[in-house]
Motif scaffolding. Structure first.
Motif, PDB file in Angstrom:
ATOM      1  N   TYR A   1      -0.835 -32.821 -89.385  1.00 37.40           N
ATOM      2  CA  TYR A   1      -1.957 -31.900 -89.156  1.00 37.40           C
ATOM      3  C   TYR A   1      -2.509 -31.279 -90.430  1.00 37.40           C
ATOM      4  O   TYR A   1      -2.646 -30.065 -90.518  1.00 37.40           O
ATOM      5  CB  TYR A   1      -1.566 -30.807 -88.150  1.00 37.40           C
ATOM      6  N   CYS A   2      -2.790 -32.088 -91.434  1.00 39.39           N
ATOM      7  CA  CYS A   2      -3.532 -31.590 -92.587  1.00 39.39           C
ATOM      8  C   CYS A   2      -4.855 -31.038 -92.024  1.00 39.39           C
ATOM      9  O   CYS A   2      -5.423 -31.635 -91.104  1.00 39.39           O
ATOM     10  CB  CYS A   2      -3.816 -32.718 -93.578  1.00 39.39           C
ATOM     11  N   THR A   3      -5.340 -29.943 -92.601  1.00 43.89           N
ATOM     12  CA  THR A   3      -6.434 -29.231 -91.904  1.00 43.89           C
ATOM     13  C   THR A   3      -7.746 -30.017 -91.862  1.00 43.89           C
ATOM     14  O   THR A   3      -8.624 -29.697 -91.083  1.00 43.89           O
ATOM     15  CB  THR A   3      -6.700 -27.865 -92.576  1.00 43.89           C
ATOM     16  N   PHE A   4      -7.879 -31.040 -92.722  1.00 42.19           N
ATOM     17  CA  PHE A   4      -9.142 -31.787 -92.777  1.00 42.19           C
ATOM     18  C   PHE A   4      -9.131 -33.046 -91.917  1.00 42.19           C
ATOM     19  O   PHE A   4     -10.147 -33.698 -91.754  1.00 42.19           O
ATOM     20  CB  PHE A   4      -9.444 -32.200 -94.237  1.00 42.19           C
TER      21      PHE A   4
ATOM     22  N   THR B   1     -11.028 -30.288 -86.173  1.00 46.38           N
ATOM     23  CA  THR B   1      -9.990 -30.007 -87.182  1.00 46.38           C
ATOM     24  C   THR B   1     -10.178 -28.575 -87.694  1.00 46.38           C
ATOM     25  O   THR B   1     -11.309 -28.072 -87.722  1.00 46.38           O
ATOM     26  CB  THR B   1     -10.096 -30.981 -88.380  1.00 46.38           C
ATOM     27  N   PRO B   2      -9.092 -27.901 -88.122  1.00 47.03           N
ATOM     28  CA  PRO B   2      -9.210 -26.509 -88.570  1.00 47.03           C
ATOM     29  C   PRO B   2     -10.212 -26.333 -89.709  1.00 47.03           C
ATOM     30  O   PRO B   2     -10.964 -25.357 -89.729  1.00 47.03           O
ATOM     31  CB  PRO B   2      -7.798 -26.167 -89.033  1.00 47.03           C
ATOM     32  N   ALA B   3     -10.239 -27.265 -90.670  1.00 40.20           N
ATOM     33  CA  ALA B   3     -11.120 -27.083 -91.830  1.00 40.20           C
ATOM     34  C   ALA B   3     -12.593 -27.125 -91.443  1.00 40.20           C
ATOM     35  O   ALA B   3     -13.448 -26.599 -92.166  1.00 40.20           O
ATOM     36  CB  ALA B   3     -10.825 -28.145 -92.889  1.00 40.20           C
TER      37      ALA B   3
ATOM     38  N   MET C   1      -4.765 -24.632 -98.624  1.00 41.48           N
ATOM     39  CA  MET C   1      -5.787 -24.611 -97.556  1.00 41.48           C
ATOM     40  C   MET C   1      -5.764 -25.901 -96.745  1.00 41.48           C
ATOM     41  O   MET C   1      -6.130 -25.920 -95.580  1.00 41.48           O
ATOM     42  CB  MET C   1      -7.175 -24.408 -98.156  1.00 41.48           C
ATOM     43  N   MET C   2      -5.362 -26.980 -97.399  1.00 44.91           N
ATOM     44  CA  MET C   2      -5.279 -28.270 -96.681  1.00 44.91           C
ATOM     45  C   MET C   2      -3.987 -28.367 -95.861  1.00 44.91           C
ATOM     46  O   MET C   2      -3.804 -29.317 -95.120  1.00 44.91           O
ATOM     47  CB  MET C   2      -5.297 -29.435 -97.678  1.00 44.91           C
ATOM     48  N   LYS C   3      -3.076 -27.424 -96.078  1.00 42.22           N
ATOM     49  CA  LYS C   3      -1.745 -27.447 -95.443  1.00 42.22           C
ATOM     50  C   LYS C   3      -1.009 -28.755 -95.738  1.00 42.22           C
ATOM     51  O   LYS C   3      -0.467 -29.418 -94.852  1.00 42.22           O
ATOM     52  CB  LYS C   3      -1.844 -27.255 -93.918  1.00 42.22           C
TER      53      LYS C   3
END
Ligand code: SAM
Ligand code: F3S
Length: 447
Positions: free
Chosen positions: A160-163, A345-347, A277-279
Protein backbone atom coordinates in the motif's frame (compact mmCIF):
# COMPACT_ATOMS: atom_id res chain seq x y z
CA UNK A 1 -10.45 -24.34 -39.02
CA UNK A 2 -8.83 -23.45 -35.73
CA UNK A 3 -10.03 -20.46 -33.76
CA UNK A 4 -7.81 -17.43 -33.69
CA UNK A 5 -6.97 -15.12 -30.81
CA UNK A 6 -5.58 -11.61 -31.18
CA UNK A 7 -4.01 -10.50 -27.92
CA UNK A 8 -2.73 -7.03 -26.97
CA UNK A 9 -0.75 -6.73 -23.76
CA UNK A 10 0.21 -3.57 -21.86
CA UNK A 11 2.19 -2.99 -18.72
CA UNK A 12 4.55 -4.94 -16.53
CA UNK A 13 6.24 -8.35 -16.76
CA UNK A 14 3.45 -9.80 -14.63
CA UNK A 15 1.04 -8.81 -17.37
CA UNK A 16 3.27 -10.34 -20.03
CA UNK A 17 3.29 -13.56 -18.05
CA UNK A 18 -0.50 -13.45 -17.61
CA UNK A 19 -0.98 -12.83 -21.34
CA UNK A 20 1.00 -15.95 -22.20
CA UNK A 21 -1.14 -17.90 -19.73
CA UNK A 22 -4.38 -16.58 -21.28
CA UNK A 23 -3.25 -17.90 -24.65
CA UNK A 24 -2.33 -21.26 -23.06
CA UNK A 25 -5.68 -21.60 -21.27
CA UNK A 26 -7.66 -20.91 -24.43
CA UNK A 27 -5.45 -23.17 -26.53
CA UNK A 28 -6.14 -26.01 -24.10
CA UNK A 29 -9.90 -25.40 -23.76
CA UNK A 30 -10.98 -24.27 -27.23
CA UNK A 31 -7.97 -24.91 -29.48
CA UNK A 32 -7.30 -21.20 -29.89
CA UNK A 33 -4.17 -20.17 -31.76
CA UNK A 34 -2.62 -16.74 -31.51
CA UNK A 35 -2.51 -14.62 -34.64
CA UNK A 36 -0.83 -11.33 -35.59
CA UNK A 37 -3.65 -10.56 -38.00
CA UNK A 38 -6.82 -9.30 -36.27
CA UNK A 39 -8.89 -9.84 -39.45
CA UNK A 40 -8.65 -13.61 -39.07
CA UNK A 41 -9.34 -13.53 -35.31
CA UNK A 42 -12.71 -14.12 -33.68
CA UNK A 43 -11.52 -13.25 -30.18
CA UNK A 44 -9.72 -10.08 -29.09
CA UNK A 45 -8.19 -9.84 -25.63
CA UNK A 46 -6.70 -6.67 -24.14
CA UNK A 47 -4.56 -7.22 -21.08
CA UNK A 48 -4.53 -3.79 -19.49
CA UNK A 49 -2.47 -1.72 -17.05
CA UNK A 50 -3.73 1.06 -14.76
CA UNK A 51 -0.56 1.96 -12.90
CA UNK A 52 -0.55 5.39 -14.56
CA UNK A 53 -3.41 7.38 -16.04
CA UNK A 54 -1.94 7.33 -19.56
CA UNK A 55 -1.91 3.54 -19.59
CA UNK A 56 -5.52 3.46 -18.44
CA UNK A 57 -6.75 5.98 -21.03
CA UNK A 58 -4.99 4.02 -23.78
CA UNK A 59 -7.42 1.15 -23.12
CA UNK A 60 -10.49 3.21 -23.95
CA UNK A 61 -8.98 4.74 -27.09
CA UNK A 62 -7.79 1.28 -28.16
CA UNK A 63 -11.28 -0.21 -27.63
CA UNK A 64 -12.85 2.50 -29.77
CA UNK A 65 -10.68 1.35 -32.68
CA UNK A 66 -12.24 -2.15 -32.57
CA UNK A 67 -15.84 -1.08 -33.31
CA UNK A 68 -15.61 -1.78 -37.06
CA UNK A 69 -13.86 -5.10 -36.43
CA UNK A 70 -16.72 -6.20 -34.22
CA UNK A 71 -19.44 -4.83 -36.52
CA UNK A 72 -17.96 -6.77 -39.43
CA UNK A 73 -18.88 -9.97 -37.59
CA UNK A 74 -21.01 -9.56 -34.45
CA UNK A 75 -20.14 -13.09 -33.29
CA UNK A 76 -16.63 -11.80 -32.54
CA UNK A 77 -15.88 -11.48 -28.85
CA UNK A 78 -13.91 -8.74 -27.05
CA UNK A 79 -12.45 -9.46 -23.60
CA UNK A 80 -10.67 -7.00 -21.32
CA UNK A 81 -8.43 -8.31 -18.54
CA UNK A 82 -5.72 -6.96 -16.24
CA UNK A 83 -5.73 -4.04 -13.82
CA UNK A 84 -8.12 -1.67 -15.65
CA UNK A 85 -10.66 -4.49 -15.84
CA UNK A 86 -10.14 -5.22 -12.16
CA UNK A 87 -10.67 -1.60 -11.20
CA UNK A 88 -13.63 -0.85 -13.49
CA UNK A 89 -15.46 -4.19 -13.31
CA UNK A 90 -19.07 -3.88 -14.48
CA UNK A 91 -18.62 -0.16 -15.22
CA UNK A 92 -16.36 -1.09 -18.12
CA UNK A 93 -19.17 -2.80 -20.05
CA UNK A 94 -21.38 0.21 -19.37
CA UNK A 95 -18.79 2.72 -20.57
CA UNK A 96 -17.85 0.56 -23.55
CA UNK A 97 -20.71 -1.73 -24.71
CA UNK A 98 -18.39 -3.39 -27.25
CA UNK A 99 -16.87 -5.38 -24.39
CA UNK A 100 -18.20 -8.92 -23.82
CA UNK A 101 -15.90 -10.23 -21.09
CA UNK A 102 -14.29 -8.42 -18.17
CA UNK A 103 -11.85 -10.51 -16.13
CA UNK A 104 -9.18 -9.67 -13.55
CA UNK A 105 -5.57 -10.78 -13.12
CA UNK A 106 -6.74 -13.53 -10.74
CA UNK A 107 -9.55 -14.90 -12.90
CA UNK A 108 -7.84 -15.41 -16.24
CA UNK A 109 -8.01 -19.19 -15.77
CA UNK A 110 -11.80 -18.87 -15.94
CA UNK A 111 -11.68 -17.44 -19.48
CA UNK A 112 -13.01 -20.64 -21.11
CA UNK A 113 -16.20 -20.55 -18.98
CA UNK A 114 -16.57 -16.80 -19.42
CA UNK A 115 -16.24 -17.17 -23.17
CA UNK A 116 -18.85 -19.94 -23.36
CA UNK A 117 -21.16 -17.95 -21.17
CA UNK A 118 -21.10 -14.77 -23.25
CA UNK A 119 -21.42 -16.78 -26.48
CA UNK A 120 -24.42 -18.66 -25.03
CA UNK A 121 -26.30 -15.72 -23.57
CA UNK A 122 -25.01 -12.99 -25.88
CA UNK A 123 -24.66 -10.82 -22.78
CA UNK A 124 -21.51 -9.39 -21.22
CA UNK A 125 -19.94 -11.31 -18.33
CA UNK A 126 -17.82 -9.87 -15.54
CA UNK A 127 -15.58 -11.75 -13.09
CA UNK A 128 -12.94 -9.68 -11.34
CA UNK A 129 -12.91 -11.55 -8.04
CA UNK A 130 -9.74 -12.63 -6.16
CA UNK A 131 -10.11 -16.39 -5.69
CA UNK A 132 -6.69 -16.54 -4.00
CA UNK A 133 -4.26 -18.90 -5.66
CA UNK A 134 -6.82 -21.10 -7.48
CA UNK A 135 -5.45 -19.65 -10.72
CA UNK A 136 -2.24 -21.67 -10.56
CA UNK A 137 -4.00 -24.97 -9.95
CA UNK A 138 -6.13 -24.44 -13.00
CA UNK A 139 -3.51 -23.40 -15.53
CA UNK A 140 -2.37 -25.85 -18.20
CA UNK A 141 1.17 -27.27 -18.18
CA UNK A 142 3.71 -24.50 -18.79
CA UNK A 143 5.03 -24.15 -22.33
CA UNK A 144 8.52 -22.83 -22.90
CA UNK A 145 9.07 -20.23 -25.59
CA UNK A 146 12.82 -20.07 -25.83
CA UNK A 147 15.48 -20.64 -23.18
CA UNK A 148 14.37 -17.88 -20.78
CA UNK A 149 11.03 -18.03 -18.95
CA UNK A 150 9.01 -16.04 -16.44
CA UNK A 151 7.56 -17.90 -13.48
CA UNK A 152 5.08 -16.14 -11.24
CA UNK A 153 5.74 -17.15 -7.63
CA UNK A 154 3.40 -14.80 -5.83
CA UNK A 155 0.49 -12.58 -6.69
CA UNK A 156 -0.68 -9.21 -5.44
CA UNK A 157 0.88 -6.70 -3.08
CA UNK A 158 0.10 -5.74 0.52
CA UNK A 159 2.46 -2.78 0.85
CA UNK A 160 0.00 0.00 0.00
CA UNK A 161 2.48 2.65 -1.09
CA UNK A 162 0.33 5.78 -1.10
CA UNK A 163 0.64 6.38 -4.87
CA UNK A 164 0.05 2.85 -6.12
CA UNK A 165 -3.07 1.13 -7.40
CA UNK A 166 -1.65 -2.41 -7.51
CA UNK A 167 -2.88 -3.63 -4.06
CA UNK A 168 -6.41 -2.67 -5.14
CA UNK A 169 -6.29 -4.20 -8.62
CA UNK A 170 -4.28 -7.35 -7.90
CA UNK A 171 -5.31 -7.98 -4.30
CA UNK A 172 -3.28 -8.96 -1.26
CA UNK A 173 -0.02 -10.96 -1.39
CA UNK A 174 -0.55 -14.69 -1.91
CA UNK A 175 2.37 -17.07 -2.51
CA UNK A 176 2.34 -20.28 -4.49
CA UNK A 177 3.41 -23.38 -2.56
CA UNK A 178 7.11 -24.21 -3.02
CA UNK A 179 6.44 -27.58 -4.67
CA UNK A 180 4.15 -26.06 -7.27
CA UNK A 181 6.80 -23.47 -8.25
CA UNK A 182 9.60 -26.07 -8.40
CA UNK A 183 7.46 -28.46 -10.46
CA UNK A 184 6.72 -25.73 -13.01
CA UNK A 185 10.39 -24.80 -13.31
CA UNK A 186 11.45 -28.44 -13.64
CA UNK A 187 8.94 -28.85 -16.48
CA UNK A 188 10.27 -25.74 -18.18
CA UNK A 189 13.85 -26.97 -17.77
CA UNK A 190 12.77 -30.22 -19.43
CA UNK A 191 11.72 -28.13 -22.43
CA UNK A 192 15.11 -26.43 -22.73
CA UNK A 193 14.67 -23.45 -20.41
CA UNK A 194 18.03 -22.42 -18.91
CA UNK A 195 17.11 -19.14 -17.21
CA UNK A 196 14.08 -18.25 -15.08
CA UNK A 197 12.85 -14.93 -13.77
CA UNK A 198 10.85 -15.36 -10.58
CA UNK A 199 8.02 -12.84 -10.69
CA UNK A 200 5.93 -11.03 -8.12
CA UNK A 201 4.82 -7.41 -7.62
CA UNK A 202 6.62 -7.65 -4.29
CA UNK A 203 8.59 -10.83 -4.87
CA UNK A 204 10.68 -10.46 -1.69
CA UNK A 205 7.50 -11.14 0.28
CA UNK A 206 7.38 -14.71 -1.14
CA UNK A 207 6.37 -17.10 1.63
CA UNK A 208 5.58 -20.44 0.01
CA UNK A 209 4.18 -23.33 2.00
CA UNK A 210 6.63 -26.28 2.18
CA UNK A 211 4.50 -29.37 1.80
CA UNK A 212 2.34 -30.00 4.87
CA UNK A 213 5.19 -29.18 7.25
CA UNK A 214 3.66 -25.89 8.32
CA UNK A 215 6.99 -24.25 7.42
CA UNK A 216 7.37 -21.54 4.82
CA UNK A 217 10.08 -20.91 2.28
CA UNK A 218 11.25 -17.32 1.68
CA UNK A 219 12.66 -15.96 -1.55
CA UNK A 220 16.31 -16.56 -0.61
CA UNK A 221 15.63 -20.22 0.10
CA UNK A 222 13.51 -20.51 -3.04
CA UNK A 223 16.48 -19.23 -5.08
CA UNK A 224 18.69 -21.97 -3.60
CA UNK A 225 16.07 -24.64 -4.41
CA UNK A 226 15.65 -23.40 -7.97
CA UNK A 227 19.42 -23.41 -8.46
CA UNK A 228 19.42 -27.18 -7.76
CA UNK A 229 17.01 -27.96 -10.63
CA UNK A 230 18.97 -29.69 -13.41
CA UNK A 231 19.23 -27.51 -16.50
CA UNK A 232 18.58 -24.18 -14.73
CA UNK A 233 21.76 -22.15 -15.02
CA UNK A 234 20.62 -18.60 -14.34
CA UNK A 235 18.07 -17.06 -11.98
CA UNK A 236 16.63 -13.56 -11.86
CA UNK A 237 13.82 -12.11 -9.79
CA UNK A 238 11.69 -9.00 -9.88
CA UNK A 239 10.32 -6.74 -8.41
CA UNK A 240 12.14 -6.33 -5.11
CA UNK A 241 10.94 -4.03 -2.39
CA UNK A 242 13.87 -2.39 -0.57
CA UNK A 243 12.22 -2.73 2.87
CA UNK A 244 12.09 -6.50 2.44
CA UNK A 245 15.45 -6.88 0.79
CA UNK A 246 16.77 -9.06 3.58
CA UNK A 247 20.26 -10.10 4.68
CA UNK A 248 19.49 -13.57 3.33
CA UNK A 249 18.82 -12.06 -0.11
CA UNK A 250 22.05 -10.05 0.08
CA UNK A 251 23.95 -13.23 1.06
CA UNK A 252 22.41 -15.10 -1.87
CA UNK A 253 24.39 -12.82 -4.21
CA UNK A 254 27.60 -14.03 -2.53
CA UNK A 255 26.59 -17.69 -2.19
CA UNK A 256 24.63 -18.54 -5.32
CA UNK A 257 26.60 -18.21 -8.55
CA UNK A 258 23.49 -19.01 -10.61
CA UNK A 259 21.88 -15.80 -9.39
CA UNK A 260 22.38 -13.24 -12.20
CA UNK A 261 24.38 -10.08 -11.52
CA UNK A 262 21.33 -7.88 -11.86
CA UNK A 263 19.01 -6.40 -9.26
CA UNK A 264 15.95 -4.23 -9.77
CA UNK A 265 15.40 -2.39 -6.52
CA UNK A 266 12.87 0.45 -6.92
CA UNK A 267 13.76 3.42 -4.68
CA UNK A 268 11.21 5.99 -6.02
CA UNK A 269 12.87 9.04 -4.39
CA UNK A 270 16.05 10.13 -2.64
CA UNK A 271 14.25 12.40 -0.16
CA UNK A 272 13.29 11.01 3.24
CA UNK A 273 10.37 13.44 3.42
CA UNK A 274 8.92 12.13 0.13
CA UNK A 275 9.70 8.49 0.99
CA UNK A 276 7.73 9.00 4.20
CA UNK A 277 4.77 10.50 2.31
CA UNK A 278 4.90 7.54 -0.07
CA UNK A 279 4.90 5.17 2.95
CA UNK A 280 7.77 3.21 1.44
CA UNK A 281 9.00 1.97 4.81
CA UNK A 282 12.73 2.82 4.44
CA UNK A 283 14.97 5.86 4.60
CA UNK A 284 17.58 6.95 2.09
CA UNK A 285 20.34 5.86 4.52
CA UNK A 286 18.79 2.40 4.97
CA UNK A 287 18.49 2.01 1.21
CA UNK A 288 22.12 3.04 0.65
CA UNK A 289 23.30 0.66 3.36
CA UNK A 290 21.65 -2.28 1.58
CA UNK A 291 23.14 -1.19 -1.74
CA UNK A 292 26.58 -0.98 -0.20
CA UNK A 293 26.30 -4.47 1.25
CA UNK A 294 24.93 -6.07 -1.90
CA UNK A 295 27.82 -4.58 -3.87
CA UNK A 296 30.25 -6.22 -1.49
CA UNK A 297 28.44 -9.52 -2.04
CA UNK A 298 28.47 -9.11 -5.85
CA UNK A 299 30.92 -6.48 -7.12
CA UNK A 300 29.93 -6.68 -10.81
CA UNK A 301 26.22 -6.15 -10.06
CA UNK A 302 24.05 -4.08 -12.39
CA UNK A 303 21.67 -2.09 -10.23
CA UNK A 304 18.40 -0.89 -11.67
CA UNK A 305 15.59 1.10 -10.04
CA UNK A 306 12.32 3.02 -10.49
CA UNK A 307 11.78 6.72 -9.82
CA UNK A 308 8.68 8.84 -9.53
CA UNK A 309 9.20 12.58 -10.08
CA UNK A 310 6.66 15.28 -9.25
CA UNK A 311 5.08 13.52 -6.29
CA UNK A 312 2.81 16.09 -4.52
CA UNK A 313 4.91 18.72 -2.67
CA UNK A 314 8.21 17.49 -4.18
CA UNK A 315 10.50 20.54 -3.96
CA UNK A 316 13.64 21.36 -5.90
CA UNK A 317 15.58 20.27 -2.83
CA UNK A 318 13.80 16.87 -2.74
CA UNK A 319 14.61 16.42 -6.40
CA UNK A 320 18.28 17.34 -5.88
CA UNK A 321 18.42 14.66 -3.18
CA UNK A 322 17.11 12.13 -5.69
CA UNK A 323 19.78 13.17 -8.19
CA UNK A 324 22.46 12.86 -5.49
CA UNK A 325 21.19 9.40 -4.60
CA UNK A 326 21.67 8.29 -8.22
CA UNK A 327 25.37 9.07 -7.91
CA UNK A 328 25.71 7.55 -4.43
CA UNK A 329 23.90 4.30 -5.23
CA UNK A 330 25.53 4.03 -8.67
CA UNK A 331 22.42 2.91 -10.54
CA UNK A 332 23.15 2.03 -14.16
CA UNK A 333 19.56 1.57 -15.29
CA UNK A 334 16.23 3.08 -14.23
CA UNK A 335 12.59 3.35 -15.19
CA UNK A 336 11.30 6.80 -14.33
CA UNK A 337 7.82 8.21 -14.35
CA UNK A 338 5.97 11.43 -13.70
CA UNK A 339 3.65 10.93 -10.73
CA UNK A 340 0.14 10.10 -11.88
CA UNK A 341 -2.66 10.39 -9.32
CA UNK A 342 -4.63 7.13 -9.21
CA UNK A 343 -8.24 7.22 -8.03
CA UNK A 344 -8.75 5.45 -4.71
CA UNK A 345 -5.11 5.77 -3.55
CA UNK A 346 -4.27 7.97 -0.51
CA UNK A 347 -1.89 10.23 -2.48
CA UNK A 348 -4.68 11.12 -4.90
CA UNK A 349 -6.17 13.29 -2.13
CA UNK A 350 -3.01 15.41 -1.91
CA UNK A 351 -2.85 18.65 -3.87
CA UNK A 352 -0.85 18.03 -7.05
CA UNK A 353 1.41 21.00 -6.34
CA UNK A 354 4.28 20.61 -8.83
CA UNK A 355 3.72 22.52 -12.10
CA UNK A 356 3.47 20.29 -15.18
CA UNK A 357 6.45 21.91 -16.94
CA UNK A 358 8.57 21.42 -13.82
CA UNK A 359 7.71 17.70 -13.67
CA UNK A 360 8.86 17.31 -17.27
CA UNK A 361 12.04 19.27 -16.61
CA UNK A 362 12.90 17.00 -13.66
CA UNK A 363 12.12 13.87 -15.64
CA UNK A 364 14.36 15.03 -18.53
CA UNK A 365 17.27 15.78 -16.20
CA UNK A 366 16.91 12.44 -14.41
CA UNK A 367 16.57 10.42 -17.59
CA UNK A 368 19.58 12.17 -19.15
CA UNK A 369 21.68 11.25 -16.13
CA UNK A 370 20.54 7.62 -16.19
CA UNK A 371 21.24 7.35 -19.92
CA UNK A 372 24.79 8.53 -19.30
CA UNK A 373 25.25 5.96 -16.53
CA UNK A 374 23.84 3.16 -18.69
CA UNK A 375 26.20 4.18 -21.52
CA UNK A 376 29.15 4.17 -19.12
CA UNK A 377 28.18 0.73 -17.78
CA UNK A 378 28.04 -0.67 -21.32
CA UNK A 379 31.32 1.00 -22.34
CA UNK A 380 32.98 -0.64 -19.34
CA UNK A 381 32.00 -4.04 -20.70
CA UNK A 382 33.85 -3.42 -23.98
CA UNK A 383 36.93 -5.66 -24.10
CA UNK A 384 35.53 -8.09 -21.51
CA UNK A 385 34.22 -11.57 -22.25
CA UNK A 386 30.67 -12.17 -21.07
CA UNK A 387 28.61 -15.30 -20.56
CA UNK A 388 25.54 -14.87 -22.75
CA UNK A 389 22.41 -16.99 -23.03
CA UNK A 390 21.47 -17.04 -26.72
CA UNK A 391 17.77 -16.23 -26.79
CA UNK A 392 16.77 -15.42 -30.39
CA UNK A 393 17.91 -14.37 -33.84
CA UNK A 394 18.92 -10.69 -33.75
CA UNK A 395 16.30 -8.25 -35.04
CA UNK A 396 18.75 -6.97 -37.66
CA UNK A 397 21.37 -8.73 -39.71
CA UNK A 398 21.34 -12.26 -41.12
CA UNK A 399 23.40 -14.79 -39.23
CA UNK A 400 23.27 -12.62 -36.10
CA UNK A 401 21.98 -13.94 -32.80
CA UNK A 402 20.96 -12.05 -29.66
CA UNK A 403 21.27 -12.89 -26.00
CA UNK A 404 21.64 -11.28 -22.60
CA UNK A 405 24.59 -10.93 -20.27
CA UNK A 406 24.26 -11.80 -16.60
CA UNK A 407 23.92 -8.01 -16.08
CA UNK A 408 20.83 -7.99 -18.32
CA UNK A 409 22.34 -6.25 -21.37
CA UNK A 410 21.44 -7.43 -24.89
CA UNK A 411 24.36 -8.44 -27.11
CA UNK A 412 24.22 -9.10 -30.86
CA UNK A 413 26.89 -11.27 -32.47
CA UNK A 414 27.46 -13.50 -35.51
CA UNK A 415 26.88 -17.18 -34.77
CA UNK A 416 25.08 -20.19 -36.25
CA UNK A 417 21.42 -20.79 -35.32
CA UNK A 418 22.44 -24.10 -33.73
CA UNK A 419 23.61 -22.10 -30.72
CA UNK A 420 20.11 -20.83 -29.89
CA UNK A 421 19.23 -21.79 -26.32
CA UNK A 422 22.87 -22.28 -25.21
CA UNK A 423 25.29 -20.34 -23.06
CA UNK A 424 28.21 -18.91 -25.01
CA UNK A 425 31.24 -16.73 -24.29
CA UNK A 426 31.11 -13.43 -26.16
CA UNK A 427 33.80 -10.77 -26.28
CA UNK A 428 32.14 -7.36 -26.18
CA UNK A 429 33.47 -5.21 -29.02
CA UNK A 430 31.14 -2.19 -29.10
CA UNK A 431 28.58 -0.40 -26.92
CA UNK A 432 25.55 0.99 -28.80
CA UNK A 433 22.66 3.02 -27.38
CA UNK A 434 20.36 0.08 -26.63
CA UNK A 435 22.59 -2.96 -26.91
CA UNK A 436 26.11 -4.30 -27.25
CA UNK A 437 27.94 -5.87 -30.15
CA UNK A 438 30.28 -8.80 -29.67
CA UNK A 439 32.35 -11.63 -31.11
CA UNK A 440 31.72 -15.29 -30.32
CA UNK A 441 34.62 -16.72 -28.32
CA UNK A 442 33.39 -20.08 -27.13
CA UNK A 443 30.46 -22.38 -26.51
CA UNK A 444 29.68 -23.84 -23.12
CA UNK A 445 28.97 -27.54 -23.06
CA UNK A 446 25.51 -28.28 -21.64
CA UNK A 447 25.72 -29.73 -18.10
N1 SAM B 1 6.56 -3.52 -6.56
C1 SAM B 1 7.31 -2.43 -7.05
C2 SAM B 1 8.05 -1.70 -5.89
O1 SAM B 1 8.66 -2.32 -5.09
O2 SAM B 1 8.06 -0.48 -5.84
C3 SAM B 1 6.55 -1.52 -7.94
C4 SAM B 1 5.53 -2.03 -8.89
S1 SAM B 1 4.77 -0.71 -9.77
C5 SAM B 1 3.61 -1.54 -10.69
C6 SAM B 1 6.03 -0.28 -10.96
C7 SAM B 1 6.48 1.15 -10.87
O3 SAM B 1 5.48 2.02 -11.37
C8 SAM B 1 6.75 1.65 -9.47
O4 SAM B 1 8.00 1.26 -8.99
C9 SAM B 1 6.63 3.14 -9.62
O5 SAM B 1 7.87 3.73 -9.95
C10 SAM B 1 5.66 3.29 -10.78
N2 SAM B 1 4.36 3.77 -10.33
C11 SAM B 1 3.45 3.13 -9.57
N3 SAM B 1 2.40 3.93 -9.33
C12 SAM B 1 2.65 5.12 -9.95
C13 SAM B 1 1.93 6.33 -10.05
N4 SAM B 1 0.78 6.52 -9.45
N5 SAM B 1 2.48 7.32 -10.78
C14 SAM B 1 3.68 7.16 -11.39
N6 SAM B 1 4.40 6.03 -11.33
C15 SAM B 1 3.89 5.01 -10.60
FE1 F3S C 1 2.82 -0.73 -5.65
FE2 F3S C 1 4.32 -0.31 -3.54
FE3 F3S C 1 3.28 -2.71 -4.01
S1 F3S C 1 4.71 0.42 -5.60
S2 F3S C 1 3.12 -2.85 -6.22
S3 F3S C 1 2.17 -0.86 -3.50
S4 F3S C 1 5.35 -2.27 -3.26
Amino acid sequence: MSKKLYLISYGCQMNEYDSAKMADVLAASHGYQRTDNPDEADLLLLNTCSVREKAQEKVFSELGRWREWKNADPSRVIGVGGCVASQEGQALTERQPLVDIVFGPQTLHRLPELLDSTRGTRRPVVDVSFPEIEKFDRLPEPRAEGPSAFVSVMEGCSKYCTFCVVPYTRGAEVSRPLDSVLAEIAQLAGQGVREVTLLGQNVNAYRGAMGDSGEVCDLALLIHHVARIPGIERIRYTTSHPAEFTDALIDAFAEEPKLASYLHLPVQSGSDRILGMMKRGYTRAQFLDKVRRVRVARPDLSLSTDFIVGFPTESEDDFVQTMDLIAEAGFDCAFSFIYSPRPGTPAANLRDSVPEAEKHRRLDILQGRIRALDDAFKRNLVGTTQRVLVERPARKGRGQLAGRTSTNRWVNFAAPDALLGQFVEVEITEALSNSLRGRLRGVEQAA
